[in-house]
Design a protein around this motif. Structure first.
Motif, PDB file in Angstrom:
ATOM      1  N   ARG A   1       0.854  -1.197   0.000  1.00 41.73           N
ATOM      2  CA  ARG A   1       0.000   0.000   0.000  1.00 41.73           C
ATOM      3  C   ARG A   1       0.885   1.242   0.000  1.00 41.73           C
ATOM      4  O   ARG A   1       1.891   1.305   0.700  1.00 41.73           O
ATOM      5  CB  ARG A   1      -0.918   0.035   1.223  1.00 41.73           C
ATOM      6  CG  ARG A   1      -1.856   1.245   1.197  1.00 41.73           C
ATOM      7  CD  ARG A   1      -2.923   1.172   2.280  1.00 41.73           C
ATOM      8  NE  ARG A   1      -2.440   1.610   3.565  1.00 41.73           N
ATOM      9  CZ  ARG A   1      -3.055   2.503   4.363  1.00 41.73           C
ATOM     10  NH1 ARG A   1      -4.184   3.063   3.967  1.00 41.73           N
ATOM     11  NH2 ARG A   1      -2.575   2.828   5.529  1.00 41.73           N
ATOM     12  N   GLN A   2       0.502   2.203  -0.835  1.00 43.53           N
ATOM     13  CA  GLN A   2       1.210   3.479  -0.878  1.00 43.53           C
ATOM     14  C   GLN A   2       0.236   4.581  -1.265  1.00 43.53           C
ATOM     15  O   GLN A   2      -0.783   4.320  -1.903  1.00 43.53           O
ATOM     16  CB  GLN A   2       2.391   3.405  -1.857  1.00 43.53           C
ATOM     17  CG  GLN A   2       3.260   4.629  -1.958  1.00 43.53           C
ATOM     18  CD  GLN A   2       3.833   5.090  -0.618  1.00 43.53           C
ATOM     19  OE1 GLN A   2       3.111   5.667   0.194  1.00 43.53           O
ATOM     20  NE2 GLN A   2       5.106   4.840  -0.408  1.00 43.53           N
ATOM     21  N   ASP A   3       0.581   5.819  -0.921  1.00 34.10           N
ATOM     22  CA  ASP A   3      -0.276   6.971  -1.192  1.00 34.10           C
ATOM     23  C   ASP A   3      -0.150   7.399  -2.648  1.00 34.10           C
ATOM     24  O   ASP A   3       0.949   7.428  -3.205  1.00 34.10           O
ATOM     25  CB  ASP A   3       0.131   8.118  -0.258  1.00 34.10           C
ATOM     26  CG  ASP A   3      -0.875   9.251  -0.259  1.00 34.10           C
ATOM     27  OD1 ASP A   3      -0.915   9.995  -1.255  1.00 34.10           O
ATOM     28  OD2 ASP A   3      -1.617   9.389   0.734  1.00 34.10           O
ATOM     29  N   SER A   4      -1.282   7.768  -3.253  1.00 35.73           N
ATOM     30  CA  SER A   4      -1.293   8.165  -4.668  1.00 35.73           C
ATOM     31  C   SER A   4      -0.375   9.352  -4.931  1.00 35.73           C
ATOM     32  O   SER A   4       0.221   9.475  -5.997  1.00 35.73           O
ATOM     33  CB  SER A   4      -2.722   8.529  -5.100  1.00 35.73           C
ATOM     34  OG  SER A   4      -3.204   9.624  -4.341  1.00 35.73           O
ATOM     35  N   ARG A   5      -0.236  10.252  -3.933  1.00 34.68           N
ATOM     36  CA  ARG A   5       0.595  11.435  -4.116  1.00 34.68           C
ATOM     37  C   ARG A   5       2.073  11.078  -4.201  1.00 34.68           C
ATOM     38  O   ARG A   5       2.850  11.722  -4.902  1.00 34.68           O
ATOM     39  CB  ARG A   5       0.335  12.426  -2.969  1.00 34.68           C
ATOM     40  CG  ARG A   5      -1.072  13.014  -3.009  1.00 34.68           C
ATOM     41  CD  ARG A   5      -1.465  13.688  -1.716  1.00 34.68           C
ATOM     42  NE  ARG A   5      -1.617  12.741  -0.605  1.00 34.68           N
ATOM     43  CZ  ARG A   5      -2.167  13.044   0.562  1.00 34.68           C
ATOM     44  NH1 ARG A   5      -2.647  14.260   0.768  1.00 34.68           N
ATOM     45  NH2 ARG A   5      -2.264  12.141   1.525  1.00 34.68           N
TER      46      ARG A   5
ATOM     47  N   MET B   1       1.294 -12.564  -2.772  1.00 37.57           N
ATOM     48  CA  MET B   1       1.218 -11.118  -3.001  1.00 37.57           C
ATOM     49  C   MET B   1       0.530 -10.889  -4.334  1.00 37.57           C
ATOM     50  O   MET B   1       1.088 -11.228  -5.382  1.00 37.57           O
ATOM     51  CB  MET B   1       2.614 -10.485  -2.995  1.00 37.57           C
ATOM     52  CG  MET B   1       2.594  -8.995  -3.311  1.00 37.57           C
ATOM     53  SD  MET B   1       4.206  -8.200  -3.127  1.00 37.57           S
ATOM     54  CE  MET B   1       4.256  -7.938  -1.362  1.00 37.57           C
ATOM     55  N   HIS B   2      -0.669 -10.332  -4.290  1.00 36.71           N
ATOM     56  CA  HIS B   2      -1.346 -10.098  -5.572  1.00 36.71           C
ATOM     57  C   HIS B   2      -2.148  -8.797  -5.576  1.00 36.71           C
ATOM     58  O   HIS B   2      -2.998  -8.595  -6.431  1.00 36.71           O
ATOM     59  CB  HIS B   2      -2.248 -11.289  -5.950  1.00 36.71           C
ATOM     60  CG  HIS B   2      -3.414 -11.487  -5.038  1.00 36.71           C
ATOM     61  ND1 HIS B   2      -4.581 -10.763  -5.144  1.00 36.71           N
ATOM     62  CD2 HIS B   2      -3.580 -12.317  -3.979  1.00 36.71           C
ATOM     63  CE1 HIS B   2      -5.425 -11.160  -4.198  1.00 36.71           C
ATOM     64  NE2 HIS B   2      -4.839 -12.085  -3.475  1.00 36.71           N
ATOM     65  N   ARG B   3      -1.862  -7.880  -4.591  1.00 36.68           N
ATOM     66  CA  ARG B   3      -2.635  -6.633  -4.589  1.00 36.68           C
ATOM     67  C   ARG B   3      -1.726  -5.440  -4.288  1.00 36.68           C
ATOM     68  O   ARG B   3      -0.841  -5.518  -3.438  1.00 36.68           O
ATOM     69  CB  ARG B   3      -3.736  -6.677  -3.528  1.00 36.68           C
ATOM     70  CG  ARG B   3      -4.717  -7.786  -3.741  1.00 36.68           C
ATOM     71  CD  ARG B   3      -5.988  -7.561  -3.011  1.00 36.68           C
ATOM     72  NE  ARG B   3      -5.826  -7.426  -1.581  1.00 36.68           N
ATOM     73  CZ  ARG B   3      -6.823  -7.521  -0.714  1.00 36.68           C
ATOM     74  NH1 ARG B   3      -8.045  -7.750  -1.158  1.00 36.68           N
ATOM     75  NH2 ARG B   3      -6.636  -7.391   0.571  1.00 36.68           N
ATOM     76  N   TYR B   4      -1.987  -4.370  -5.010  1.00 32.01           N
ATOM     77  CA  TYR B   4      -1.295  -3.110  -4.776  1.00 32.01           C
ATOM     78  C   TYR B   4      -2.383  -2.080  -4.474  1.00 32.01           C
ATOM     79  O   TYR B   4      -3.192  -1.757  -5.340  1.00 32.01           O
ATOM     80  CB  TYR B   4      -0.483  -2.704  -6.006  1.00 32.01           C
ATOM     81  CG  TYR B   4       0.592  -1.680  -5.723  1.00 32.01           C
ATOM     82  CD1 TYR B   4       0.281  -0.439  -5.187  1.00 32.01           C
ATOM     83  CD2 TYR B   4       1.922  -1.947  -6.008  1.00 32.01           C
ATOM     84  CE1 TYR B   4       1.265   0.498  -4.928  1.00 32.01           C
ATOM     85  CE2 TYR B   4       2.922  -1.011  -5.750  1.00 32.01           C
ATOM     86  CZ  TYR B   4       2.585   0.211  -5.206  1.00 32.01           C
ATOM     87  OH  TYR B   4       3.563   1.145  -4.948  1.00 32.01           O
ATOM     88  N   ILE B   5      -2.416  -1.577  -3.231  1.00 29.99           N
ATOM     89  CA  ILE B   5      -3.481  -0.675  -2.782  1.00 29.99           C
ATOM     90  C   ILE B   5      -2.984   0.774  -2.816  1.00 29.99           C
ATOM     91  O   ILE B   5      -1.874   1.067  -2.366  1.00 29.99           O
ATOM     92  CB  ILE B   5      -3.936  -1.055  -1.355  1.00 29.99           C
ATOM     93  CG1 ILE B   5      -4.544  -2.468  -1.378  1.00 29.99           C
ATOM     94  CG2 ILE B   5      -4.953  -0.067  -0.802  1.00 29.99           C
ATOM     95  CD1 ILE B   5      -4.525  -3.172  -0.066  1.00 29.99           C
ATOM     96  N   ILE B   6      -3.819   1.646  -3.353  1.00 30.43           N
ATOM     97  CA  ILE B   6      -3.427   3.046  -3.536  1.00 30.43           C
ATOM     98  C   ILE B   6      -4.286   3.930  -2.631  1.00 30.43           C
ATOM     99  O   ILE B   6      -5.473   4.152  -2.896  1.00 30.43           O
ATOM    100  CB  ILE B   6      -3.594   3.488  -5.010  1.00 30.43           C
ATOM    101  CG1 ILE B   6      -2.924   2.490  -5.937  1.00 30.43           C
ATOM    102  CG2 ILE B   6      -3.030   4.883  -5.220  1.00 30.43           C
ATOM    103  CD1 ILE B   6      -3.603   2.377  -7.284  1.00 30.43           C
TER     104      ILE B   6
END
Length: 848
Positions: free
Chosen positions: A359-363, A432-437
């Motif tokens: 998970r990481q911030d869109s900015r 690991m199969h998801r990247y959350i924004i």
């Protein structure tokens, strides 16, 4: 009558036991603590009586010193207060352990929301086939996060585990010894935990609680619902994992940490398999079978301890299948169920144990894309639109090397993307199969991640990742429908979804939503957003799976989880229930095998019931929608006015524990986004925000605005409409009861002293006025005489916990008052505030 019986049982097996075992504290060999057990009741009585008389915490604590001690110096008084805090922390652990030990006696296999209860109901109403059909394509997923709402050191967690078992067996000698160990074991981390420490803390629960509870629950589902034609999917209960992968606002989560956590997850499940296999081999000692299992045992051992040797779940299953053939053909299938159970565990947990999300911030992603563009093109970041930048970069054919970038965040982000392939190779794709924004509110937020994967050399077929936008602010939720509509028609993303089996995960942030919009507005906005997202997904033939970022207390989307999911109407996609849990929700709701199994069942049956057993109380008609919408808007206006009050942030900064959250060694993540020294509302993390209101015993985010909205309709002569809404809508009723829970844990007398405060008196009175109004309106709406009237056990548990921590709250407020007046040893008083945070947080577990 049933409620009276439940209360009596709770009194016997929880309250009475607590009184008995609490008396053991009197004889504990604490350093200089021999008389704490006798002094503490006096501080409680002084607090209880003093607050009712309108005294301040400072007056109460000073009177306690004067009446009940002979202490004269500030140092002596401070030492006593620290000792009292230590004592109360351990009382909280004792009460937790007693309550946990009583769980099985307070809950039955056939209770509402259990697998057996669902079976009985389905049998009576001839819905068994419908249940099986739903089970075939349904799952629940609990995603563990390291968000710091509670953090016992590992040593304390293990004592709690053992103490609970000793209490179940009423082993007084062992309990006494464990309480002595508890007295000597530090409750506070000397240093801030690293993300790896946090991961290991939760992996402890995976290994010693969830391996068994989920395995046993699956076996039960299989026994109850399985037939010769139907076997429930082993994916029906899943686990997710954020520690080590959640980079949003946490600079300590690096690409290297992510790799280490993924490896720990892999090794931990193999250790469980290795241990479980020993028991399997004790039964399957037959010629041919034992040879295969011995060989498997050796391979598992080697895969745990030798880095160059790995084993896949397919390989384990293949060997178990081979063993089963021999068992059936040569040994009459003896103990086949033992082998079956073991193989099911391997199918459930694979070689990943829990799916690690990034998970990481869109900015942050935008800054990374800009940095890459400047480096590759030589142009400035603002010379082209974002779409043009991505087209330029992809057409350049460059495969990026993270080490070519000076910016640490760019380098780390790219390394994380390269790591995905490595983790999938060792842990399987489920690893690991998801990247959350986080903070998603534009199409580019999703496409930036896809572009970065391509720039790291992934071919389209190798992008084996679900890209998950997280809509969490009011603005993000407003835009969510349009964002997804555009994405579904984007040619590149369309093909990506085709490769991902036309399945789209969408995350919704209850915590930040409530912080931004207030309790009622946030919940209604998320509900209506889910409806719109369901429709736009169905129109595009996409299977949408909602992932809810829910916290423990109602103010962060928690509360009655089963009731919440069982109340969703047929306008919201119900393909899977996914939610985050953390801190005290892990220990209080999923903290031991019995609790975890029961609460997994509650979630599972909530989702299945929703589809199979139709009820008009779940589907909102146009009039009900209009009414909730009207209430939500009125509530939002009241909450927005409060947020806009010039004293809002200063009040939290100066009068609450907000500033101290970031200084406790409770979690690895900073307590606010952004590096600036000035505190801005939008940078506040939801956890310290909600937690600070809870420490003040004001719980503002859980109710503020609700009372004003109800009163506005009453003044218009429309309260009967609202009463009908409460009776007719499960969704609205759940919101009301959750808000009541927040108010039941509110205690404004603690801060009565603030009502005449020169700077904050007016603001405090606004808070108190809305609380009084909300309580009055909700009691009138429900017809209750007291808050949580229909939940006697929860209410009783909260009451005991509030009694335990009242002296702790007095100490905390006393220290805050000394700091505000700039009196005495400031450093020591700040330590008092921080230390009292822990006991208060850990005691607040009746929230989910």
């Amino acid at each position: 009558m049933l409620n009276d019986q439940k209360i009596e049982k709770f009194r016997q097996i929880v309250e009475n036991k607590f009184q008995i075992y609490n008396s053991l504290f009197m004889s504990l060999p604490y350093d200089k603590m021999t008389n704490i057990g006798m002094l503490l009741p006096f501080l409680y009585e002084e607090s209880k009586d003093g607050y009712q008389l309108g005294k301040s915490p400072e007056e109460i604590v000073e009177e306690f010193f004067q009446k009940h001690t002979e202490l004269e110096t500030e140092d002596q008084k401070l030492e006593l207060l620290f000792k009292i805090i230590q004592y109360i922390e351990r009382q909280v652990v004792l009460f937790d352990s007693i309550e946990d030990a009583a769980f099985q006696q307070l809950h039955k296999e056939s209770d509402s929301g259990t697998v057996m209860n669902l079976y009985e109901r389905a049998t009576q109403e001839h819905h068994l086939n419908a249940i099986r059909k739903k089970m075939d394509d349904f799952a629940i997923k609990i995603v563990f996060t390291a968000h710091p709402t509670q953090f016992y050191p590992n040593a304390v967690q293990r004592i709690i585990h053992d103490l609970r078992d000793a209490i179940i067996h009423d082993s007084v000698t062992q309990i006494d010894t464990l309480l002595q160990q508890l007295g000597k074991t530090p409750f506070v981390n000397k240093e801030r935990p690293t993300p790896l420490d946090e991961a290991m803390s939760i992996i402890y629960y995976l290994r010693y609680v969830y391996y068994q509870s989920i395995g046993e629950l699956y076996r039960k589902i299989k026994q109850v619902y399985g037939t010769s034609n139907f076997t429930p999917s082993t994916d029906i209960v899943q686990l997710g994992f954020w520690p080590g992968g959640d980079r949003d606002g946490n600079p300590f989560v690096t690409a290297d940490i992510t790799l280490k956590v993924a490896e720990e997850l892999r090794i931990s499940i193999l250790k469980d398999y290795y241990g479980h296999l020993k028991n399997v081999r004790r039964r399957l000692s037959f010629r041919g079978v034992s040879d295969i299992l011995e060989k498997l045992s050796k391979k598992l051992y080697a895969s745990i301890f030798q880095k160059d040797i790995t084993i896949s779940s397919e390989e384990i299953i293949s060997q178990l299948d081979e063993a089963e053939n021999i068992l059936v053909e040569q040994h009459n299938g003896l103990f086949r169920d033992v082998l079956d159970d073991y193989r099911d565990r391997v199918k459930i947990f694979g070689t990943h144990f829990a799916t690690l999300d990034i998970r990481q911030d869109s900015r942050i992603h935008q800054k990374v894309i800009d940095d890459i563009f400047v480096k590759v093109s030589g142009m400035t970041a603002d010379s082209k639109s974002n779409e043009e930048k991505i087209i330029y970069l992809l057409e350049s054919g460059r495969v990026l090397n993270p080490d070519d970038f000076e910016d640490e965040m760019t380098c780390e982000t790219l390394k994380s993307i390269y790591n995905i392939k490595m983790i999938q190779e060792r842990n399987g794709e489920r690893g690991m199969h998801r990247y959350i924004i986080s903070n998603s509110d534009e199409v580019k937020d999703v496409m930036n991640v896809y572009a970065m994967m391509k720039l790291c050399g992934y071919s389209d077929d190798e992008v084996n990742i679900d890209i998950v936008p997280l809509f969490e602010t009011m603005e993000g939720l407003d835009k969510s429908e349009e964002v997804m509509k555009t994405l579904y028609s984007n040619a590149v993303y369309k093909k990506h979804l085709q490769r991902r089996n036309r399945r789209q995960f969408i995350m919704l942030g209850f915590s930040d939503g409530t912080k931004d919009g207030g309790y009622l507005k946030a919940n209604w906005q998320i509900y209506t957003s889910k409806e719109k997202l369901t429709k736009v997904s169905e129109d595009n033939e996409i299977k949408v799976i909602f992932f809810d970022g829910r916290g423990g207390p109602p103010a962060r989307g928690g509360g009655k989880t089963h009731d919440f999911y069982a109340s969703q109407g047929n306008t919201i996609a119900n393909n899977q229930i996914e939610l985050t849990i953390q801190g005290q929700t892990i220990t209080s709701v999923f903290g031991n095998k019995d609790q975890a199994k029961f609460n997994f069942e509650q979630l599972l049956t909530a989702g299945i019931e929703n589809d199979v057993f139709k009820s008009i109380k779940k589907d909102l008609n146009d009039h009900e929608r209009g009414l909730i919408s009207e209430l939500a808007e009125k509530s939002y206006q009241t909450y927005s006015d409060l947020k806009a009050h010039p004293m809002f942030v200063p009040y939290l900064q100066e009068m609450s524990t907000l500033e101290y959250y970031g200084r406790t060694n409770i979690g690895s993540r900073p307590s606010k986004r952004g590096a600036g020294s000035e505190l801005k509302f939008e940078d506040l993390r939801a956890i310290p925000f909600v937690g600070s209101w809870a420490q003040l015993k004001q719980n503002v985010p859980g109710f503020f605005g609700f009372g004003s909205a109800l009163k506005a309709l009453k003044d218009e002569g429309r309260f009967e409409e609202v009463k009908e809404l409460y009776k007719g809508s499960d969704f609205f009723k759940t919101l009301v009861l959750n808000s009541m829970m927040s108010m039941n844990k509110t205690y404004f007398p603690l801060t009565y002293y603030m009502r005449n405060h020169e700077k904050f008196g007016e603001f405090w009175n606004i808070l108190f006025s809305e609380f009084s109004l909300s309580k009055e309106m909700m009691l009138e709406l429900t017809g209750y005489k007291i808050l949580m009237q229909e939940e006697p056990i929860n209410r009783k548990s909260i009451k005991i916990r509030e009694r335990i921590v009242l002296p702790l709250l007095s100490i905390q407020q006393y220290a805050l008052m000394k700091i505000q007046k700039n009196e005495g040893n400031r450093e020591a008083y700040e330590k008092l505030v921080m230390r009292s945070l822990f006991g208060n947080i850990n005691a607040s577990r009746n929230s989910a």
